[in-house]
Each structure stands twice: as structure tokens, then as C-alpha cells.
Design an enzyme around this catalytic site. Structure first.
Site, PDB file in Angstrom:
ATOM      1  N   ASN A 134       0.802  -1.222   0.000  1.00  0.00           N
ATOM      2  CA  ASN A 134       0.000   0.000   0.000  1.00  0.00           C
ATOM      3  C   ASN A 134       0.832   1.268   0.000  1.00  0.00           C
ATOM      4  O   ASN A 134       0.354   2.326  -0.416  1.00  0.00           O
ATOM      5  CB  ASN A 134      -0.927  -0.004   1.226  1.00  0.00           C
ATOM      6  CG  ASN A 134      -1.707   1.269   1.381  1.00  0.00           C
ATOM      7  OD1 ASN A 134      -2.629   1.534   0.617  1.00  0.00           O
ATOM      8  ND2 ASN A 134      -1.359   2.084   2.377  1.00  0.00           N
ATOM      9  N   GLN A 200       5.145   7.287   5.673  1.00  0.00           N
ATOM     10  CA  GLN A 200       4.762   6.164   4.813  1.00  0.00           C
ATOM     11  C   GLN A 200       3.697   6.624   3.805  1.00  0.00           C
ATOM     12  O   GLN A 200       2.520   6.286   3.932  1.00  0.00           O
ATOM     13  CB  GLN A 200       4.235   5.000   5.659  1.00  0.00           C
ATOM     14  CG  GLN A 200       5.316   4.340   6.506  1.00  0.00           C
ATOM     15  CD  GLN A 200       4.739   3.410   7.556  1.00  0.00           C
ATOM     16  OE1 GLN A 200       3.987   3.836   8.431  1.00  0.00           O
ATOM     17  NE2 GLN A 200       5.076   2.140   7.477  1.00  0.00           N
ATOM     18  N   ARG A 230       3.025 -11.815   2.440  1.00  0.00           N
ATOM     19  CA  ARG A 230       1.966 -11.236   3.262  1.00  0.00           C
ATOM     20  C   ARG A 230       1.685  -9.849   2.700  1.00  0.00           C
ATOM     21  O   ARG A 230       2.514  -8.941   2.783  1.00  0.00           O
ATOM     22  CB  ARG A 230       2.407 -11.150   4.720  1.00  0.00           C
ATOM     23  CG  ARG A 230       1.406 -10.469   5.653  1.00  0.00           C
ATOM     24  CD  ARG A 230       1.978 -10.418   7.055  1.00  0.00           C
ATOM     25  NE  ARG A 230       1.099  -9.758   8.004  1.00  0.00           N
ATOM     26  CZ  ARG A 230       1.127  -8.456   8.292  1.00  0.00           C
ATOM     27  NH1 ARG A 230       1.985  -7.648   7.674  1.00  0.00           N
ATOM     28  NH2 ARG A 230       0.307  -7.942   9.194  1.00  0.00           N
ATOM     29  N   ASP A 232       0.607  -6.735   3.063  1.00  0.00           N
ATOM     30  CA  ASP A 232       0.336  -5.831   4.173  1.00  0.00           C
ATOM     31  C   ASP A 232      -0.573  -4.688   3.720  1.00  0.00           C
ATOM     32  O   ASP A 232      -0.387  -4.108   2.655  1.00  0.00           O
ATOM     33  CB  ASP A 232       1.648  -5.271   4.719  1.00  0.00           C
ATOM     34  CG  ASP A 232       1.435  -4.357   5.895  1.00  0.00           C
ATOM     35  OD1 ASP A 232       1.038  -4.857   6.962  1.00  0.00           O
ATOM     36  OD2 ASP A 232       1.637  -3.137   5.743  1.00  0.00           O
ATOM     37  N   LEU A 237      -5.749  -0.279  -0.998  1.00  0.00           N
ATOM     38  CA  LEU A 237      -4.983   0.043  -2.205  1.00  0.00           C
ATOM     39  C   LEU A 237      -5.632   1.119  -3.065  1.00  0.00           C
ATOM     40  O   LEU A 237      -4.937   1.971  -3.625  1.00  0.00           O
ATOM     41  CB  LEU A 237      -4.787  -1.227  -3.045  1.00  0.00           C
ATOM     42  CG  LEU A 237      -4.075  -2.391  -2.361  1.00  0.00           C
ATOM     43  CD1 LEU A 237      -3.883  -3.532  -3.337  1.00  0.00           C
ATOM     44  CD2 LEU A 237      -2.734  -1.947  -1.783  1.00  0.00           C
ATOM     45  N   GLU A 274      -3.587  -9.371   4.648  1.00  0.00           N
ATOM     46  CA  GLU A 274      -3.596  -8.736   5.959  1.00  0.00           C
ATOM     47  C   GLU A 274      -4.751  -7.737   5.935  1.00  0.00           C
ATOM     48  O   GLU A 274      -4.594  -6.591   5.530  1.00  0.00           O
ATOM     49  CB  GLU A 274      -2.260  -8.052   6.240  1.00  0.00           C
ATOM     50  CG  GLU A 274      -2.078  -7.598   7.685  1.00  0.00           C
ATOM     51  CD  GLU A 274      -2.419  -6.144   7.922  1.00  0.00           C
ATOM     52  OE1 GLU A 274      -2.751  -5.784   9.069  1.00  0.00           O
ATOM     53  OE2 GLU A 274      -2.364  -5.351   6.968  1.00  0.00           O
TER      54      GLU A 274
END
Length: 534
Positions: A134, A200, A230, A232, A237, A274
Site C-alpha cells: 500500500n 509512509q 503477506r 500488508d 490500495l 492482511e
């Protein structure tokens, strides 16, 4: 498979990018020709036991992790889930990736990682790792370029706005840590969007170049031998104004395209969703057996703790009954857990249950995460350093459908690491209680657990090892759907395969119980394996 990829591409982007679609197909054809590693089974995730670890905190680096494979094998681990290992400034313990194409040098770099993968495969241990699909770190070259100018080459890899009013319905995921989903960018006098830390920035999947680059990167690791990823922050998205930017149709189409791309290169590469969402939303990440193979069973996790707090297994059976009514493909699997690297999440329990769990398990104010929506802490500490309660919780975990996860150190009763917590919060400048349970692996306690020098640690180690051994020796039973019942404070789970049966009886009360002729003291469990159906 090509037709599927083309259809999914057009579901996401329409017919606007024919050249990009052709680029993707050429990439996948090239990757399929490079493939040398193919797992012997494609449904390996249905059985076994997962062990989750930070490489640096568990074994210093990948050379050390190779040496610890014998320990993991002795415990009975069949899948190693590596928490973030890619290049990162480590503000969010590696979930802030600065280079998706390389493993951090302090872990030994990419070469040492690939040596570890080969060594794990030689012991029939699969390797999966985290990829935060993401977002990136703000130190990633893409973002460093994008933030400098509105005309930068990578500007459209991220989401920008003149103010902070866009996507107003998007919830804050890190309450008490980050108070906005927008952060000011001085060079261009505007704001970038993020769902997690302000360092982030979220990727912009409306730009097809982002999706192609991520598939290029992940299939490179696939060809190198990585067994799974995984995914995450999977629900986030795609962003669309007027929504909460979660679980949108384009997000599912993107994940289905990832799955089709992996399958085109070589079947058997695992995708793990996740998705900490409501149960009806979580199962959507399985698709029709064409999206993620696995999802974390977030809904069932807090019920284990509710059952132990209230001496009442109906919390578990009620949730299992709800889950069984959902449409889950036969090929799909849950990954189940008591603890992982994140908090004991309380987002989707009722307000009364959230209050109850905080009262029972938040034993200090600084265990709080996200203003009451989560509790940090090691399993051993959450259960009052009582090894019998720890094993009781594991008996519940192993009794429900799914592949169980062991979080590193919980198999020996590691405690919260307050020193590590304080050092990391001071170093990073964030108030993040999860560092309580992310400290270095306790080698001395491991030795004491295995030798019996520490009775509590030894009790947990041997008891858990016995459960894992029973699961490993009976794979056919553990692929069967259990039947469940709550009987006078005892959680009963029964699996049958042919003329064999496994019934587990876990007494979550403090009083003695007799069920099906089996006597159980308070807070004890019995597993009965028989050749006759009960």
C-alpha cells in the site's frame, strides 16, 4: 491465464493503457522462463505451523537465522513468516520500505537472504515475507523524486492535494500516533496522503505504472524462491472520494491480478491478506478462490481472550458459527493466532467487549494502543505470567480451523521488554506501545526452556511442542472441518477422518468439569486421539 490477466487489467484501467498491458504480459512471460523453483505441493499452507519473527531481533542476521533453523525444526515449524526484511530506514520496524528490490545490509543483504531460503527449503520449511504493497517509506527514491516538483517523473506514484479535506471519510488507523491522513510537503506547498505513519506515503494504484512495478518486484522474489507474500495493508490500495477508501472493487481486482500474475509464473506462491476488517469483508479477500489463498482470522482472535476472561467458551463458538455461515472457498485457509507483532486488536468487538478486554488485559496504561482499540503486550504478560493459562490459550488456538501462527518468543514465555520499548520510542519519536512485545529474542530463556532450568518456560515449550507434534503427525485430521460445542464452560472441538478422531477439551473455567467421561481440573485441557469415532 492470459485472458484472465487482460480481463482484470481492463476491470481496473479500462482500455486506456494498451501499451502498459502489453508490458505486463511480456514481463510475466519473461519471469515464467526464469523460474527454477516450484514447490512440490500447491496447498502446503493448509497444514503445518507458522513461526513469525524479526530476523534482527531473533537471530541478528540471516547467517544467524540459518543456524537457528534446527531450533525451529525441533519446535515443529513448517513455515517461517519473516517480518519486514527489505531496505528501510526502520521508522516502522521495516514496514516503511525504501527499496523493494533489496534486503537490508544489516541482515546480511540479498545474498545472505537467498542462502537462508535455500537452507530452509532443504529442511522442508517454506519462507514467506512481508510486503507493504500500500505504501513506501518517504526515503524511497520514488517519493524523493515525487516530492520535489509537480512535474517529477514519479509524482503520480503518490496522492497529492492542496489541502487536507479530500478523502474525509477515511478513518485514522493509528489513533494516538498519527492524527491526520495528510502531511504537508514543503517543496511543492501541498499535502500527500498516508494511512499509517506520516513517513509512509500511500502509493497511487490509479497509475498503472505502480501496479506493473510492484508485480515486477514481487515476481522477481518469487523466481528467487520466496514461497509467499503477506500483502500488508491489503484493503487500502484504491482510493475514491466519497468512500472510506477501504475494500473497494478495484482493490480486489488488483489483488486478483497479483494472484493471476503469480500463477502465470508458477503456481504455489502464497498470497496472504492482511485485512483487519469485519468478517463479511475479510472473506471477500479470498475472492472465488482467485484472490488471496489465506486471510488472517482477526475476528476469532479476541474471542479466545474473552473466553478466558469470562470463563465462557460461547464467545468462541458464537463467532465460529458466524464465520461458518460465510462463503469461504474450499481452497482458502485461515491463519489463526493469539499474538503477532501488532496489538491485540479490539476494533471489531462490541463496546462492552472492548471495555471488558481493556479491564482484564491492559495491565498498565502504556499497554494501550490506539486509544483503547488495541492492547499491546506479550502473551505471557497478558495472561499474568501463568504458563498453564498460556497453554490453555494455545489449546483453544489449535482446536479451531486454520493454520496456527506462533509469534517468536511466545513458545518460551518471553515477557514484555520495557527497555526496548523505551529505547525505540525515544529513538523514533512516536508513542507506539507495540514495541513492548517486539524486543530481542531471549536466548538464555530459550536454553532454560529446553533444559527445564526455568519451570514456566519449560512448561510452555514442552506443552506447545506436543500440540505441534500432534498436528504435524495427523495432517489429514487437521485438514478436516471441526465440529464445535460449548459444554458447561468447556470448549470442545472434534475432527474426524475415516475411522480416526481427535477431540480437544479445553476447560476455560476455574472449576472441575467432566465432559464425555473426561475429567478436567480448572484451566486444563485434554486432547483425545482415537481410532474410533466418538
Amino acid at each position: 491465464m492470459t485472458d484472465t490477466i487482460e480481463t482484470l487489467w481492463e476491470d481496473i484501467y479500462g482500455t486506456a493503457y494498451p501499451d502498459r498491458k502489453a508490458t505486463l504480459l511480456e514481463l510475466l512471460e519473461e519471469r515464467s522462463e526464469q523460474t527454477t523453483y516450484v514447490p512440490s505441493e500447491t496447498d502446503w499452507y493448509q497444514t503445518g505451523v507458522v513461526y513469525s519473527l524479526y530476523v534482527d531481533l531473533f537471530a541478528d542476521d540471516f547467517h544467524g537465522l540459518i543456524e537457528r533453523l534446527e531450533y525451529l525444526e525441533e519446535l515443529g515449524v513448517t513455515v517461517v513468516w519473516l517480518l519486514p526484511v527489505l531496505e528501510s530506514p526502520m521508522v516502522d520496524q521495516g514496514f516503511d520500505v525504501a527499496d523493494f528490490s533489496s534486503v537490508r545490509n544489516e541482515l546480511g543483504g540479498t545474498e545472505a537472504f537467498l542462502e537462508f531460503v535455500e537452507a530452509a527449503h532443504n529442511r522442508d520449511i517454506k519462507v514467506v515475507f512481508d510486503v507493504p504493497i500500500n505504501h513506501t517509506s518517504d526515503q524511497h527514491p520514488w517519493f524523493q523524486n515525487a516530492r520535489e516538483s509537480p512535474d517529477a517523473d514519479y509524482r503520480d506514484y503518490y496522492l497529492w492535494n492542496d489541502g487536507t479535506e479530500k478523502y474525509a471519510e477515511t478513518r485514522l488507523l493509528l489513533k494516538g500516533v498519527s492524527d491526520s491522513n495528510w502531511t504537508y510537503n514543503e517543496p511543492t506547498d501541498d499535502y500527500y496522503f498516508h494511512r499509517f505513519y506520516d513517513v509512509q506515503p500511500d502509493l497511487n494504484y490509479e497509475n498503472p505504472a505502480v501496479l506493473i512495478d510492484m508485480i515486477r518486484i514481487l515476481t522477481r522474489w518469487q523466481v528467487a524462491g520466496v514461497d509467499g507474500f503477506r500483502m500488508d495493508a491489503a484493503p487500502f490500495l484504491w482510493k475514491r472520494e466519497g468512500t472510506n477508501c477501504e475494500n473497494l472493487p478495484q482493490t480486489h481486482a488488483i489483488l486478483q491480478l497479483f494472484r493471476a500474475a503469480f500463477d502465470y509464473v508458477s503456481e504455489g506462491t502464497l498470497m496472504i491478506a492482511e485485512a483487519n476488517q469485519e468478517p463479511s469483508d475479510v472473506v471477500d479477500y479470498f475472492g472465488n478462490g482467485d484472490e488471496c489463498h489465506v486471510a488472517y482470522n482477526f475476528p476469532i482472535m479476541p474471542t479466545f481472550f474473552l473466553a478466558l476472561a469470562e470463563n465462557d467458551p460461547t464467545y468462541i463458538t458464537d463467532e465460529l458459527d458466524r464465520l461458518e455461515r460465510l462463503d469461504v472457498p474450499d481452497t482458502a485457509q485461515w491463519f489463526t493466532f493469539l499474538r503477532v507483532h501488532d496489538e491485540l486488536t479490539l476494533e471489531f468487538v462490541s463496546p462492552d467487549e472492548r471495555h471488558l478486554l481493556n479491564d482484564e488485559y491492559r495491565r498498565a496504561d502504556d499497554w494501550d494502543f490506539r486509544d483503547g482499540e488495541g492492547i499491546s503486550g506479550r502473551l505471557y504478560d497478558l495472561l499474568e505470567t501463568d504458563p498453564d493459562r498460556v497453554l490453555l490459550a494455545y489449546s483453544l488456538l489449535f482446536s479451531v480451523e486454520g493454520t496456527p501462527i506462533i509469534y517468536y518468543g511466545d513458545e518460551i514465555g518471553m515477557s514484555n521488554d520495557r527497555r526496548f520499548f523505551e529505547e525505540m520510542n525515544e529513538k523514533l519519536g512516536y508513542d507506539d506501545s507495540r514495541y513492548l512485545h517486539r524486543g530481542p529474542f531471549d536466548e538464555e530463556r530459550k536454553v532454560a526452556a529446553m533444559t527445564g532450568d526455568d519451570p514456566d518456560a519449560h512448561t510452555i515449550w514442552t506443552g506447545l511442542q506436543e500440540m505441534i507434534e500432534t498436528r504435524t503427525r495427523n495432517p489429514a485430521l487437521f485438514t478436516e472441518q471441526p465440529t464445535y460445542r460449548a459444554d458447561n464452560g468447556v470448549f470442545v472441538s472434534t475432527r474426524t477422518h475415516g475411522d480416526r478422531a481427535l477431540s480437544t477439551y479445553t476447560n476455560v473455567t476455574t472449576e472441575s468439569r467432566t465432559i464425555d467421561g473426561i475429567d478436567l481440573d480448572g484451566h486444563t485441557y485434554v486432547w483425545r486421539l482415537s481410532d474410533q469415532q466418538p
